[in-house]
Design an enzyme around this catalytic site. Structure first.
Site, short mmCIF file in Angstrom:
data_model
loop_
_atom_site.label_atom_id
_atom_site.label_comp_id
_atom_site.label_asym_id
_atom_site.label_seq_id
_atom_site.Cartn_x
_atom_site.Cartn_y
_atom_site.Cartn_z
N ASP A 55 2.71 17.28 10.83
CA ASP A 55 1.25 17.14 10.75
C ASP A 55 0.67 17.60 9.43
O ASP A 55 -0.47 17.26 9.10
CB ASP A 55 0.59 17.93 11.89
CG ASP A 55 0.75 19.43 11.71
OD1 ASP A 55 -0.27 20.16 11.65
OD2 ASP A 55 1.90 19.90 11.64
N PHE A 72 11.51 16.63 14.11
CA PHE A 72 10.11 16.86 14.44
C PHE A 72 9.67 18.25 13.99
O PHE A 72 10.41 19.23 14.17
CB PHE A 72 9.88 16.80 15.96
CG PHE A 72 10.27 15.53 16.63
CD1 PHE A 72 9.35 14.52 16.83
CD2 PHE A 72 11.57 15.34 17.10
CE1 PHE A 72 9.70 13.35 17.48
CE2 PHE A 72 11.93 14.19 17.77
CZ PHE A 72 10.99 13.18 17.95
N ASP A 73 8.46 18.34 13.48
CA ASP A 73 7.78 19.62 13.39
C ASP A 73 7.38 20.03 14.81
O ASP A 73 7.38 19.21 15.74
CB ASP A 73 6.55 19.47 12.49
CG ASP A 73 5.76 20.77 12.36
OD1 ASP A 73 6.39 21.85 12.36
OD2 ASP A 73 4.53 20.70 12.27
N GLY A 74 7.01 21.31 14.97
CA GLY A 74 6.65 21.81 16.29
C GLY A 74 5.15 21.77 16.55
O GLY A 74 4.63 20.87 17.20
#
Length: 304
Positions: free
Chosen positions: A278, A161-163
Protein backbone atom coordinates in the site's frame (compact mmCIF):
# COMPACT_ATOMS: atom_id res chain seq x y z
CA UNK A 1 -25.21 -27.05 -19.24
CA UNK A 2 -24.40 -23.52 -18.04
CA UNK A 3 -20.81 -22.37 -17.74
CA UNK A 4 -19.56 -21.19 -14.35
CA UNK A 5 -16.32 -19.78 -12.97
CA UNK A 6 -17.17 -21.03 -9.50
CA UNK A 7 -14.30 -22.79 -7.71
CA UNK A 8 -11.75 -21.13 -9.99
CA UNK A 9 -9.25 -18.42 -9.14
CA UNK A 10 -10.47 -15.51 -11.28
CA UNK A 11 -8.03 -12.77 -12.28
CA UNK A 12 -9.21 -9.74 -14.25
CA UNK A 13 -6.45 -7.82 -16.00
CA UNK A 14 -6.23 -4.75 -18.20
CA UNK A 15 -4.54 -4.90 -21.59
CA UNK A 16 -1.78 -2.50 -20.42
CA UNK A 17 -0.95 -4.73 -17.48
CA UNK A 18 -0.76 -7.78 -19.75
CA UNK A 19 1.04 -6.16 -22.71
CA UNK A 20 3.34 -3.22 -23.25
CA UNK A 21 0.91 -0.72 -24.75
CA UNK A 22 2.65 2.35 -23.33
CA UNK A 23 3.36 3.88 -26.74
CA UNK A 24 -0.22 3.30 -27.87
CA UNK A 25 -1.59 4.60 -24.57
CA UNK A 26 0.10 7.96 -25.03
CA UNK A 27 -1.80 8.31 -28.29
CA UNK A 28 -5.03 7.15 -26.64
CA UNK A 29 -4.78 9.99 -24.12
CA UNK A 30 -4.30 12.52 -26.94
CA UNK A 31 -6.60 11.22 -29.68
CA UNK A 32 -8.70 8.07 -29.14
CA UNK A 33 -9.61 7.93 -32.83
CA UNK A 34 -5.98 7.89 -33.90
CA UNK A 35 -5.34 5.23 -31.25
CA UNK A 36 -7.96 2.95 -32.79
CA UNK A 37 -6.46 3.46 -36.23
CA UNK A 38 -3.00 2.58 -34.93
CA UNK A 39 -4.31 -0.60 -33.30
CA UNK A 40 -6.03 -1.56 -36.57
CA UNK A 41 -2.73 -1.09 -38.42
CA UNK A 42 -0.97 -3.27 -35.86
CA UNK A 43 -3.52 -6.09 -35.65
CA UNK A 44 -0.98 -8.62 -36.90
CA UNK A 45 1.90 -7.20 -34.83
CA UNK A 46 2.09 -9.00 -31.47
CA UNK A 47 2.39 -6.57 -28.58
CA UNK A 48 5.46 -6.87 -26.38
CA UNK A 49 4.96 -8.58 -23.00
CA UNK A 50 3.73 -6.41 -20.16
CA UNK A 51 4.68 -6.58 -16.49
CA UNK A 52 2.02 -9.14 -15.56
CA UNK A 53 2.31 -11.47 -18.55
CA UNK A 54 4.71 -13.93 -16.85
CA UNK A 55 2.31 -14.19 -13.89
CA UNK A 56 -0.62 -14.86 -16.21
CA UNK A 57 1.33 -17.50 -18.15
CA UNK A 58 2.17 -19.35 -14.94
CA UNK A 59 -1.37 -19.10 -13.55
CA UNK A 60 -2.88 -20.50 -16.73
CA UNK A 61 -0.44 -23.42 -16.53
CA UNK A 62 -2.43 -24.68 -13.54
CA UNK A 63 -5.17 -25.66 -16.02
CA UNK A 64 -3.99 -29.18 -16.65
CA UNK A 65 -5.55 -32.53 -17.60
CA UNK A 66 -8.86 -30.93 -18.56
CA UNK A 67 -9.32 -29.26 -15.17
CA UNK A 68 -9.64 -25.45 -15.12
CA UNK A 69 -8.46 -24.07 -11.82
CA UNK A 70 -7.65 -20.52 -12.97
CA UNK A 71 -9.53 -18.13 -15.24
CA UNK A 72 -7.87 -14.95 -16.54
CA UNK A 73 -10.17 -12.38 -18.15
CA UNK A 74 -9.04 -9.25 -19.99
CA UNK A 75 -11.01 -6.29 -18.59
CA UNK A 76 -10.10 -3.27 -20.65
CA UNK A 77 -11.07 0.27 -21.68
CA UNK A 78 -9.97 -0.71 -25.19
CA UNK A 79 -12.43 -0.80 -28.09
CA UNK A 80 -13.46 -4.19 -29.51
CA UNK A 81 -11.14 -3.83 -32.54
CA UNK A 82 -8.16 -3.27 -30.25
CA UNK A 83 -9.43 -6.27 -28.33
CA UNK A 84 -8.72 -8.36 -31.43
CA UNK A 85 -5.07 -7.36 -31.17
CA UNK A 86 -5.05 -8.29 -27.47
CA UNK A 87 -6.24 -11.82 -28.19
CA UNK A 88 -3.93 -12.21 -31.20
CA UNK A 89 -1.01 -11.05 -29.06
CA UNK A 90 -2.03 -13.53 -26.37
CA UNK A 91 -1.90 -16.40 -28.87
CA UNK A 92 1.47 -15.19 -30.16
CA UNK A 93 2.82 -15.41 -26.62
CA UNK A 94 1.42 -18.89 -26.05
CA UNK A 95 -1.58 -17.86 -23.97
CA UNK A 96 -4.00 -19.96 -25.99
CA UNK A 97 -6.24 -20.63 -22.98
CA UNK A 98 -6.89 -16.92 -22.42
CA UNK A 99 -10.35 -16.80 -23.96
CA UNK A 100 -12.51 -14.19 -22.20
CA UNK A 101 -12.45 -10.42 -22.39
CA UNK A 102 -14.61 -7.34 -21.83
CA UNK A 103 -13.78 -4.22 -23.87
CA UNK A 104 -15.64 -1.04 -22.92
CA UNK A 105 -14.28 1.54 -25.43
CA UNK A 106 -13.24 4.08 -22.85
CA UNK A 107 -16.00 3.48 -20.31
CA UNK A 108 -15.42 2.31 -16.74
CA UNK A 109 -14.80 -1.46 -16.80
CA UNK A 110 -14.62 -2.25 -13.08
CA UNK A 111 -18.37 -2.92 -12.70
CA UNK A 112 -17.86 -6.21 -14.54
CA UNK A 113 -15.81 -7.53 -11.63
CA UNK A 114 -19.06 -8.49 -9.90
CA UNK A 115 -20.41 -10.96 -12.51
CA UNK A 116 -16.90 -12.35 -12.93
CA UNK A 117 -16.53 -12.93 -9.18
CA UNK A 118 -12.96 -11.67 -9.54
CA UNK A 119 -10.39 -12.41 -6.84
CA UNK A 120 -7.92 -9.89 -8.30
CA UNK A 121 -7.98 -6.91 -10.64
CA UNK A 122 -4.69 -5.72 -12.13
CA UNK A 123 -4.70 -2.47 -14.09
CA UNK A 124 -2.39 0.39 -15.00
CA UNK A 125 -5.31 2.81 -14.52
CA UNK A 126 -5.21 4.20 -10.97
CA UNK A 127 -8.81 5.45 -11.02
CA UNK A 128 -10.15 2.03 -12.03
CA UNK A 129 -8.11 0.34 -9.30
CA UNK A 130 -9.37 2.80 -6.67
CA UNK A 131 -12.98 2.21 -7.72
CA UNK A 132 -12.51 -1.58 -7.66
CA UNK A 133 -11.06 -1.42 -4.14
CA UNK A 134 -14.03 0.68 -3.10
CA UNK A 135 -16.34 -2.07 -4.35
CA UNK A 136 -14.49 -4.61 -2.20
CA UNK A 137 -12.30 -6.31 -4.82
CA UNK A 138 -8.56 -6.89 -4.38
CA UNK A 139 -7.03 -4.50 -6.92
CA UNK A 140 -3.64 -2.99 -7.61
CA UNK A 141 -2.16 -0.45 -9.99
CA UNK A 142 0.55 -2.20 -11.94
CA UNK A 143 3.77 -0.24 -12.14
CA UNK A 144 4.43 -0.67 -15.84
CA UNK A 145 8.05 0.37 -15.31
CA UNK A 146 8.66 -2.57 -12.95
CA UNK A 147 11.49 -4.99 -13.44
CA UNK A 148 10.53 -8.19 -15.21
CA UNK A 149 9.77 -11.38 -13.34
CA UNK A 150 12.62 -13.76 -12.61
CA UNK A 151 12.99 -16.99 -14.58
CA UNK A 152 14.42 -18.78 -11.55
CA UNK A 153 11.22 -20.70 -10.69
CA UNK A 154 9.47 -21.63 -13.94
CA UNK A 155 7.09 -24.13 -12.31
CA UNK A 156 6.17 -22.08 -9.27
CA UNK A 157 3.88 -19.05 -8.97
CA UNK A 158 5.31 -16.78 -6.28
CA UNK A 159 3.24 -13.94 -4.81
CA UNK A 160 4.29 -11.62 -1.98
CA UNK A 161 2.08 -9.37 0.13
CA UNK A 162 2.57 -6.53 2.55
CA UNK A 163 0.57 -6.93 5.76
CA UNK A 164 -1.09 -3.82 7.17
CA UNK A 165 -3.61 -2.19 4.79
CA UNK A 166 -3.11 -5.06 2.30
CA UNK A 167 -3.75 -8.48 3.88
CA UNK A 168 -4.88 -6.88 7.14
CA UNK A 169 -6.81 -3.69 7.81
CA UNK A 170 -4.93 -0.45 8.53
CA UNK A 171 -6.02 -0.47 12.20
CA UNK A 172 -2.48 -0.81 13.53
CA UNK A 173 -1.01 1.49 10.87
CA UNK A 174 -3.35 4.25 12.07
CA UNK A 175 -1.93 3.93 15.57
CA UNK A 176 1.59 4.15 14.17
CA UNK A 177 0.81 7.19 12.03
CA UNK A 178 -0.92 9.03 14.87
CA UNK A 179 1.23 8.10 17.87
CA UNK A 180 4.52 6.63 16.66
CA UNK A 181 6.39 3.34 16.88
CA UNK A 182 6.31 2.85 20.66
CA UNK A 183 2.53 3.29 20.77
CA UNK A 184 2.18 0.92 17.80
CA UNK A 185 4.20 -1.78 19.56
CA UNK A 186 2.22 -1.37 22.81
CA UNK A 187 -1.04 -1.56 20.86
CA UNK A 188 -0.03 -4.77 19.09
CA UNK A 189 1.21 -6.44 22.29
CA UNK A 190 -2.00 -5.45 24.12
CA UNK A 191 -4.14 -6.83 21.26
CA UNK A 192 -1.98 -9.83 20.38
CA UNK A 193 -4.81 -12.33 20.94
CA UNK A 194 -7.29 -10.29 18.87
CA UNK A 195 -7.11 -11.04 15.13
CA UNK A 196 -6.58 -8.06 12.88
CA UNK A 197 -9.61 -7.13 10.77
CA UNK A 198 -9.57 -8.23 7.14
CA UNK A 199 -7.65 -6.14 4.63
CA UNK A 200 -8.55 -5.71 0.95
CA UNK A 201 -6.35 -8.60 -0.22
CA UNK A 202 -7.52 -11.24 2.21
CA UNK A 203 -9.95 -12.66 -0.44
CA UNK A 204 -7.06 -13.14 -2.86
CA UNK A 205 -4.88 -14.85 -0.25
CA UNK A 206 -7.80 -17.12 0.66
CA UNK A 207 -8.35 -18.01 -3.01
CA UNK A 208 -4.64 -18.74 -3.46
CA UNK A 209 -4.73 -20.92 -0.35
CA UNK A 210 -7.61 -22.93 -1.86
CA UNK A 211 -5.67 -23.27 -5.11
CA UNK A 212 -2.63 -24.41 -3.18
CA UNK A 213 -4.66 -27.11 -1.44
CA UNK A 214 -6.13 -28.22 -4.77
CA UNK A 215 -2.62 -28.39 -6.23
CA UNK A 216 -1.50 -30.65 -3.42
CA UNK A 217 -4.46 -32.95 -4.03
CA UNK A 218 -4.47 -33.16 -7.83
CA UNK A 219 -2.51 -33.25 -11.06
CA UNK A 220 -1.36 -29.75 -12.04
CA UNK A 221 1.36 -30.62 -14.49
CA UNK A 222 4.11 -29.87 -12.00
CA UNK A 223 2.96 -26.32 -11.15
CA UNK A 224 3.20 -25.12 -7.55
CA UNK A 225 2.35 -21.99 -5.56
CA UNK A 226 4.38 -20.13 -2.94
CA UNK A 227 3.27 -17.10 -0.93
CA UNK A 228 5.12 -14.68 1.32
CA UNK A 229 4.24 -12.00 3.86
CA UNK A 230 6.78 -9.16 3.58
CA UNK A 231 6.15 -6.57 6.26
CA UNK A 232 7.83 -3.69 8.06
CA UNK A 233 6.66 -5.23 11.34
CA UNK A 234 9.22 -6.75 13.69
CA UNK A 235 9.07 -8.60 17.02
CA UNK A 236 6.99 -8.35 19.14
CA UNK A 237 4.42 -6.96 16.65
CA UNK A 238 5.01 -9.97 14.39
CA UNK A 239 2.97 -12.23 16.63
CA UNK A 240 -0.39 -10.58 16.00
CA UNK A 241 0.10 -10.93 12.25
CA UNK A 242 0.86 -14.65 12.55
CA UNK A 243 -2.00 -15.21 14.97
CA UNK A 244 -4.35 -13.50 12.52
CA UNK A 245 -3.35 -15.88 9.71
CA UNK A 246 -3.84 -18.79 12.10
CA UNK A 247 -7.32 -17.52 12.96
CA UNK A 248 -8.10 -17.34 9.22
CA UNK A 249 -6.75 -20.90 8.83
CA UNK A 250 -4.55 -19.64 6.02
CA UNK A 251 -0.85 -20.39 5.74
CA UNK A 252 1.90 -18.45 4.01
CA UNK A 253 5.09 -20.20 3.00
CA UNK A 254 7.46 -17.45 4.06
CA UNK A 255 7.24 -14.44 6.39
CA UNK A 256 9.72 -11.57 6.49
CA UNK A 257 9.53 -9.19 9.46
CA UNK A 258 11.93 -6.49 8.32
CA UNK A 259 11.51 -3.81 10.96
CA UNK A 260 11.57 -0.98 8.43
CA UNK A 261 14.42 -2.25 6.24
CA UNK A 262 13.93 -1.59 2.50
CA UNK A 263 11.97 -4.47 1.01
CA UNK A 264 13.40 -4.41 -2.50
CA UNK A 265 16.48 -6.59 -2.04
CA UNK A 266 14.62 -9.14 0.09
CA UNK A 267 12.00 -9.39 -2.64
CA UNK A 268 14.74 -9.81 -5.23
CA UNK A 269 15.82 -12.95 -3.36
CA UNK A 270 12.28 -14.30 -3.01
CA UNK A 271 11.69 -13.51 -6.71
CA UNK A 272 7.91 -13.12 -6.71
CA UNK A 273 5.92 -12.97 -9.90
CA UNK A 274 4.11 -10.10 -8.19
CA UNK A 275 4.32 -8.05 -4.98
CA UNK A 276 1.52 -5.96 -3.45
CA UNK A 277 2.02 -3.04 -1.05
CA UNK A 278 0.00 0.00 0.00
CA UNK A 279 2.92 2.40 0.50
CA UNK A 280 4.36 4.04 -2.57
CA UNK A 281 7.91 4.05 -1.19
CA UNK A 282 7.88 0.29 -0.69
CA UNK A 283 6.31 -0.29 -4.10
CA UNK A 284 8.94 1.87 -5.81
CA UNK A 285 11.71 0.04 -3.95
CA UNK A 286 10.26 -3.30 -4.97
CA UNK A 287 9.66 -2.33 -8.61
CA UNK A 288 13.40 -1.95 -9.19
CA UNK A 289 13.72 -5.70 -8.59
CA UNK A 290 10.34 -7.42 -9.17
CA UNK A 291 6.90 -6.82 -10.72
CA UNK A 292 5.00 -4.65 -8.25
CA UNK A 293 1.55 -3.21 -7.71
CA UNK A 294 0.30 -0.33 -5.57
CA UNK A 295 -2.74 -1.01 -3.39
CA UNK A 296 -4.34 2.40 -2.82
CA UNK A 297 -5.77 1.46 0.55
CA UNK A 298 -5.53 2.62 4.14
CA UNK A 299 -4.35 5.73 5.93
CA UNK A 300 -1.02 5.88 4.09
CA UNK A 301 -2.97 6.80 0.95
CA UNK A 302 -5.41 9.33 2.40
CA UNK A 303 -2.92 12.17 2.08
CA UNK A 304 -1.81 11.43 -1.50
Amino acid sequence: MSVSLQDQLVVAISSRALFNFEEENQLFDQDPGAYVQLQRQRLDVPAAPGVALPLVRKLLAFNHSGKRRVEVVVLSRNDPVSGMRVFRSARAHGLDTLQRGVFTQGRDPFGYLRPLGAHLFLSANEADVTEALGLGYPAARVLTESAGASNAHPHEVRIAFDGDAVLFSDEAERVYQAQGLDAFLRHEVDHVAQPLPDGPFKPLLAALHRLQKAVQAGDTGGMHLRTALVTARSAPAHERAIRTLMDWQIEVDEAMFLGGLPKGEFLREFAPDFFFDDQTGHVQSASAHVPAGHVRSGIANTRT
